[in-house]
Design a protein around this motif. Structure first.
Motif, PDB file in Angstrom:
ATOM      1  N   GLY A 312      -6.438  18.296  22.702  1.00  0.00           N
ATOM      2  CA  GLY A 312      -7.755  18.646  23.232  1.00  0.00           C
ATOM      3  C   GLY A 312      -7.974  18.089  24.625  1.00  0.00           C
ATOM      4  O   GLY A 312      -7.459  17.021  24.973  1.00  0.00           O
ATOM      5  N   LYS A 313      -8.757  18.794  25.406  1.00  0.00           N
ATOM      6  CA  LYS A 313      -8.939  18.470  26.824  1.00  0.00           C
ATOM      7  C   LYS A 313      -9.702  17.158  27.042  1.00  0.00           C
ATOM      8  O   LYS A 313      -9.272  16.298  27.799  1.00  0.00           O
ATOM      9  N   ILE A 314     -10.851  17.013  26.396  1.00  0.00           N
ATOM     10  CA  ILE A 314     -11.674  15.816  26.623  1.00  0.00           C
ATOM     11  C   ILE A 314     -10.993  14.564  26.073  1.00  0.00           C
ATOM     12  O   ILE A 314     -11.031  13.496  26.703  1.00  0.00           O
ATOM     13  N   LYS A 315     -10.346  14.696  24.915  1.00  0.00           N
ATOM     14  CA  LYS A 315      -9.651  13.542  24.325  1.00  0.00           C
ATOM     15  C   LYS A 315      -8.545  13.051  25.256  1.00  0.00           C
ATOM     16  O   LYS A 315      -8.414  11.845  25.508  1.00  0.00           O
ATOM     17  N   MET A 316      -7.738  13.971  25.793  1.00  0.00           N
ATOM     18  CA  MET A 316      -6.645  13.566  26.674  1.00  0.00           C
ATOM     19  C   MET A 316      -7.163  13.057  28.018  1.00  0.00           C
ATOM     20  O   MET A 316      -6.602  12.114  28.587  1.00  0.00           O
ATOM     21  N   LEU A 317      -8.244  13.650  28.519  1.00  0.00           N
ATOM     22  CA  LEU A 317      -8.855  13.130  29.749  1.00  0.00           C
ATOM     23  C   LEU A 317      -9.277  11.676  29.565  1.00  0.00           C
ATOM     24  O   LEU A 317      -9.056  10.829  30.441  1.00  0.00           O
ATOM     25  N   THR A 318      -9.900  11.392  28.430  1.00  0.00           N
ATOM     26  CA  THR A 318     -10.355  10.026  28.132  1.00  0.00           C
ATOM     27  C   THR A 318      -9.178   9.060  28.079  1.00  0.00           C
ATOM     28  O   THR A 318      -9.215   7.973  28.673  1.00  0.00           O
ATOM     29  N   ILE A 319      -8.117   9.456  27.399  1.00  0.00           N
ATOM     30  CA  ILE A 319      -6.933   8.598  27.271  1.00  0.00           C
ATOM     31  C   ILE A 319      -6.308   8.332  28.642  1.00  0.00           C
ATOM     32  O   ILE A 319      -5.975   7.184  28.981  1.00  0.00           O
ATOM     33  N   TYR A 320      -6.163   9.376  29.450  1.00  0.00           N
ATOM     34  CA  TYR A 320      -5.573   9.205  30.787  1.00  0.00           C
ATOM     35  C   TYR A 320      -6.413   8.272  31.654  1.00  0.00           C
ATOM     36  O   TYR A 320      -5.886   7.430  32.391  1.00  0.00           O
ATOM     37  N   LEU A 321      -7.737   8.412  31.582  1.00  0.00           N
ATOM     38  CA  LEU A 321      -8.632   7.570  32.385  1.00  0.00           C
ATOM     39  C   LEU A 321      -8.572   6.112  31.947  1.00  0.00           C
ATOM     40  O   LEU A 321      -8.617   5.196  32.786  1.00  0.00           O
ATOM     41  N   VAL A 322      -8.483   5.877  30.644  1.00  0.00           N
ATOM     42  CA  VAL A 322      -8.365   4.504  30.123  1.00  0.00           C
ATOM     43  C   VAL A 322      -7.080   3.862  30.645  1.00  0.00           C
ATOM     44  O   VAL A 322      -7.074   2.712  31.110  1.00  0.00           O
ATOM     45  N   ILE A 323      -5.986   4.615  30.575  1.00  0.00           N
ATOM     46  CA  ILE A 323      -4.690   4.078  31.009  1.00  0.00           C
ATOM     47  C   ILE A 323      -4.673   3.808  32.515  1.00  0.00           C
ATOM     48  O   ILE A 323      -4.221   2.752  32.963  1.00  0.00           O
ATOM     49  N   LEU A 354       0.327   9.557  35.985  1.00  0.00           N
ATOM     50  CA  LEU A 354      -1.032   9.717  35.449  1.00  0.00           C
ATOM     51  C   LEU A 354      -1.864  10.652  36.319  1.00  0.00           C
ATOM     52  O   LEU A 354      -2.705  11.398  35.806  1.00  0.00           O
ATOM     53  N   TYR A 355      -1.616  10.625  37.626  1.00  0.00           N
ATOM     54  CA  TYR A 355      -2.303  11.545  38.537  1.00  0.00           C
ATOM     55  C   TYR A 355      -2.000  12.997  38.150  1.00  0.00           C
ATOM     56  O   TYR A 355      -2.901  13.833  38.058  1.00  0.00           O
ATOM     57  N   THR A 356      -0.723  13.282  37.928  1.00  0.00           N
ATOM     58  CA  THR A 356      -0.325  14.643  37.541  1.00  0.00           C
ATOM     59  C   THR A 356      -0.954  15.043  36.212  1.00  0.00           C
ATOM     60  O   THR A 356      -1.483  16.152  36.069  1.00  0.00           O
ATOM     61  N   PHE A 357      -0.912  14.149  35.229  1.00  0.00           N
ATOM     62  CA  PHE A 357      -1.474  14.431  33.912  1.00  0.00           C
ATOM     63  C   PHE A 357      -2.991  14.644  33.990  1.00  0.00           C
ATOM     64  O   PHE A 357      -3.544  15.532  33.328  1.00  0.00           O
ATOM     65  N   LEU A 358      -3.650  13.833  34.826  1.00  0.00           N
ATOM     66  CA  LEU A 358      -5.099  13.977  35.004  1.00  0.00           C
ATOM     67  C   LEU A 358      -5.447  15.321  35.632  1.00  0.00           C
ATOM     68  O   LEU A 358      -6.387  15.998  35.198  1.00  0.00           O
ATOM     69  N   SER A 365      -9.665  21.999  31.870  1.00  0.00           N
ATOM     70  CA  SER A 365     -11.076  21.882  31.472  1.00  0.00           C
ATOM     71  C   SER A 365     -11.954  22.747  32.362  1.00  0.00           C
ATOM     72  O   SER A 365     -12.866  23.434  31.891  1.00  0.00           O
ATOM     73  N   ALA A 366     -11.678  22.735  33.675  1.00  0.00           N
ATOM     74  CA  ALA A 366     -12.455  23.539  34.623  1.00  0.00           C
ATOM     75  C   ALA A 366     -12.296  25.028  34.332  1.00  0.00           C
ATOM     76  O   ALA A 366     -13.280  25.782  34.341  1.00  0.00           O
ATOM     77  N   MET A 367     -11.071  25.472  34.066  1.00  0.00           N
ATOM     78  CA  MET A 367     -10.837  26.880  33.723  1.00  0.00           C
ATOM     79  C   MET A 367     -11.575  27.264  32.449  1.00  0.00           C
ATOM     80  O   MET A 367     -12.114  28.359  32.328  1.00  0.00           O
ATOM     81  N   ILE A 416     -13.728   3.205  39.397  1.00  0.00           N
ATOM     82  CA  ILE A 416     -14.023   4.647  39.430  1.00  0.00           C
ATOM     83  C   ILE A 416     -13.623   5.355  38.140  1.00  0.00           C
ATOM     84  O   ILE A 416     -14.461   6.002  37.501  1.00  0.00           O
ATOM     85  N   PRO A 417     -12.355   5.271  37.685  1.00  0.00           N
ATOM     86  CA  PRO A 417     -12.014   5.942  36.425  1.00  0.00           C
ATOM     87  C   PRO A 417     -12.734   5.350  35.215  1.00  0.00           C
ATOM     88  O   PRO A 417     -12.987   6.061  34.237  1.00  0.00           O
ATOM     89  N   PHE A 418     -13.090   4.045  35.292  1.00  0.00           N
ATOM     90  CA  PHE A 418     -13.835   3.430  34.184  1.00  0.00           C
ATOM     91  C   PHE A 418     -15.195   4.109  33.999  1.00  0.00           C
ATOM     92  O   PHE A 418     -15.623   4.389  32.870  1.00  0.00           O
ATOM     93  N   LEU A 419     -15.881   4.400  35.103  1.00  0.00           N
ATOM     94  CA  LEU A 419     -17.180   5.091  35.037  1.00  0.00           C
ATOM     95  C   LEU A 419     -17.033   6.499  34.463  1.00  0.00           C
ATOM     96  O   LEU A 419     -17.884   6.979  33.708  1.00  0.00           O
ATOM     97  N   LEU A 420     -15.924   7.139  34.801  1.00  0.00           N
ATOM     98  CA  LEU A 420     -15.694   8.506  34.328  1.00  0.00           C
ATOM     99  C   LEU A 420     -15.434   8.570  32.830  1.00  0.00           C
ATOM    100  O   LEU A 420     -15.747   9.575  32.190  1.00  0.00           O
ATOM    101  N   ILE A 421     -14.867   7.519  32.266  1.00  0.00           N
ATOM    102  CA  ILE A 421     -14.625   7.475  30.810  1.00  0.00           C
ATOM    103  C   ILE A 421     -15.933   7.690  30.066  1.00  0.00           C
ATOM    104  O   ILE A 421     -16.002   8.430  29.074  1.00  0.00           O
ATOM    105  N   ILE A 422     -16.993   7.056  30.548  1.00  0.00           N
ATOM    106  CA  ILE A 422     -18.324   7.171  29.920  1.00  0.00           C
ATOM    107  C   ILE A 422     -18.913   8.547  30.186  1.00  0.00           C
ATOM    108  O   ILE A 422     -19.434   9.204  29.278  1.00  0.00           O
ATOM    109  N   LEU A 423     -18.794   9.012  31.424  1.00  0.00           N
ATOM    110  CA  LEU A 423     -19.446  10.260  31.841  1.00  0.00           C
ATOM    111  C   LEU A 423     -18.939  11.481  31.074  1.00  0.00           C
ATOM    112  O   LEU A 423     -19.738  12.310  30.602  1.00  0.00           O
ATOM    113  N   ILE A 424     -17.622  11.620  30.908  1.00  0.00           N
ATOM    114  CA  ILE A 424     -17.084  12.855  30.319  1.00  0.00           C
ATOM    115  C   ILE A 424     -17.344  12.986  28.822  1.00  0.00           C
ATOM    116  O   ILE A 424     -17.147  14.065  28.254  1.00  0.00           O
TER     117      ILE A 424
END
Length: 467
Positions: A312-323, A354-358, A365-367, A416-424
């Motif tokens: 899933g998109k949001i789950k993987m986004l969260t994991i990538y941002l945490v890492i 991680l940049y590529t994966f993000l 997600s945007a599409m 920056i990525p820490f704030l995004l973990i909460i936002l998404i």
């Protein structure tokens, strides 16, 4: 042998809309073309300037100005949605135009006199390179959104971003070698040949069956293109506002802008930090970044898209941002170990992967949030916000580094990525798709009603004319 040739020709069809393999090959090539000027302007050029004693403020200002055209994407996209040579496809004519502009602007960059002492000249030429790079990117993304089915989006994004990463890496390592051995002008001119070769793909492949390859060849606009072509500015902007004002879309807009700031800061930081703090040469930095980016690119191509599809998109986004938060923050606290080659290279490898994966997860997600009626403009809006963030981040890096040490700079970036973990976590993709489908139902009802009313009016008009 004949059977093998037949199988290959069947597999590699000439129409993007009805052949998955053709889509993957074409969009991967076009994204690789975008990576070539980025590798030179974002990494090889700043590294060369850092090697020759230019300050962090000067380099950051140069990169920031070169990134500005990527913010114009949101203005370019509606023009592409509104006007096109429909007989050649909705976006393919614009892809070809952007590719031609990219070739000539890249050659112009190579003609800048005395580039080391002419930063204003580099800024202007780099601005045009990135303008046409952004132009080609908008057209390519618009074409991708329209012809790539939903079940292929994550996989296609993995291949596209992997190809772009490889394009950046190859141009960086080759460009650095050419700059050091043949000079800046000749190096840039030679690399433009690769963009010329990639030009074959948008010229050879059609969007849909029956369309023209070039304006002077035979063919006509497909019914799909005619149906989806928007002919009213009011319709474009009303539809765009309608879908972008939904909660998931608003959150993604904020999120990609903030994420873009992180990208811009790190991209500008890496060559300056590696050369002026770690004492690397520009050649060594280019080799390290290229190798790590290629590894990250290949992992993204073959694993990144699959993980997003499966979990899933949001789950993987969260994991990538945490890492990525953990990686950047940990590196900040390891300042006494930065001189150990393995530590610094491991950090760059982790970040580039991680940049590529993000990017794959964000693009998918945007599409997914796009409404097909204005998909190209909507998707471009997200990407324009991300690139605006990059430009801001590049400028901010110069200010932050002037006032703080490197450890503090890394910690600021990690926030920056820490704030995004909460936002998404407030993005609900399923709910968004339900609302977008309701838009389609309403639009279909209006269309049917208009057609029926038109049919009913014809006999009445005829009766009045008789009387």
């Amino acid at each position: 042998m004949k059977e093998k040739k037949l199988n290959i020709s069947k597999r590699l069809g000439k129409n993007l809309s009805d052949n998955a393999f053709t889509r993957y090959v074409t969009f991967s090539a076009l994204y690789a073309a975008q990576g070539i000027p980025e590798g030179i302007t974002y990494f090889a050029l700043p590294a060369w300037l850092a090697m020759n004693g230019k300050s962090a403020m000067e380099i950051a200002a140069l990169v920031s100005v070169m990134l500005i055209p990527w913010s114009f994407k949101v203005l370019i996209a509606p023009v592409m949605d509104r006007f096109t040579l429909l007989a050649m496809g909705r976006k393919r004519p614009w892809v070809i135009f952007g590719q031609v502009g990219l070739i000539f602007s890249f050659l112009y960059l190579g003609m800048v006199p005395d580039p080391l002492n002419n930063l204003s000249g580099l800024m202007i030429a780099g601005f045009f390179v990135n303008f046409f790079g952004a132009f080609q990117d908008v057209a390519t993304d618009g074409m991708a959104v329209e012809v790539i089915p939903a079940n292929e989006q994550a996989r296609a994004n993995g291949l596209m971003w992997g190809s772009k990463t490889i394009g950046v890496s190859a141009s960086l390592i080759l460009g650095t070698w050419l700059i050091n051995n043949l000079g800046f002008s000749l190096a840039v001119s030679l690399l433009s040949l690769a963009i010329v070769i990639i030009m074959i793909f948008p010229i050879y492949f059609r969007e849909r069956p029956g369309e023209k390859l070039m304006p002077w060849t035979s063919g006509k606009a497909s019914m799909d293109s005619k149906r989806t072509q928007l002919r009213s500015w009011t319709h474009i902007f009303k539809s765009l506002y309608r879908v972008v004002s939904l909660r998931a879309s608003v959150i993604l807009c904020i999120g990609v802008f903030i994420l873009g700031i992180m990208y811009g800061m790190v991209d500008t930081l890496l060559p300056i930090f590696s050369i002026q703090e770690l004492g690397w040469t520009n050649t060594y930095f280019s080799n390290v970044l290229s190798l790590t980016a290629v590894i990250g690119g290949f992992l993204g191509m073959f694993i990144g898209g699959y993980l997003v599809d499966y979990f899933g998109k949001i789950k993987m986004l969260t994991i990538y941002l945490v890492i990525i938060t953990s990686v950047i923050a940990s590196f900040a606290f390891m300042a006494n170990l930065w001189d150990i080659l393995f530590i610094s290279i491991a950090f760059i490898l982790c970040y580039t992967t991680l940049y590529t994966f993000l990017c794959i997860a964000v693009f998918a997600s945007a599409m997914h949030l796009c409404w097909k009626t204005v998909a190209a403009t909507q998707f471009t809006l997200y990407m324009a916000l991300s690139n605006t963030g990059r430009s801001v981040g590049a400028g901010v890096l110069g200010i932050v580094k002037t006032n703080f040490d490197w450890e503090t700079v890394f910690l600021i970036i990690a926030v920056i990525p820490f704030l995004l973990i909460i936002l998404i976590q407030f993005i609900n993709l399923k709910r968004h798709r339900i609302v977008v489908k309701s838009f389609d139902v309403i639009a279909q009802k209006i269309t049917v009603k208009t057609v029926l009313n038109g049919k009913d009016m014809k006999p009445r008009i005829a009766e009045k004319q008789k009387l």
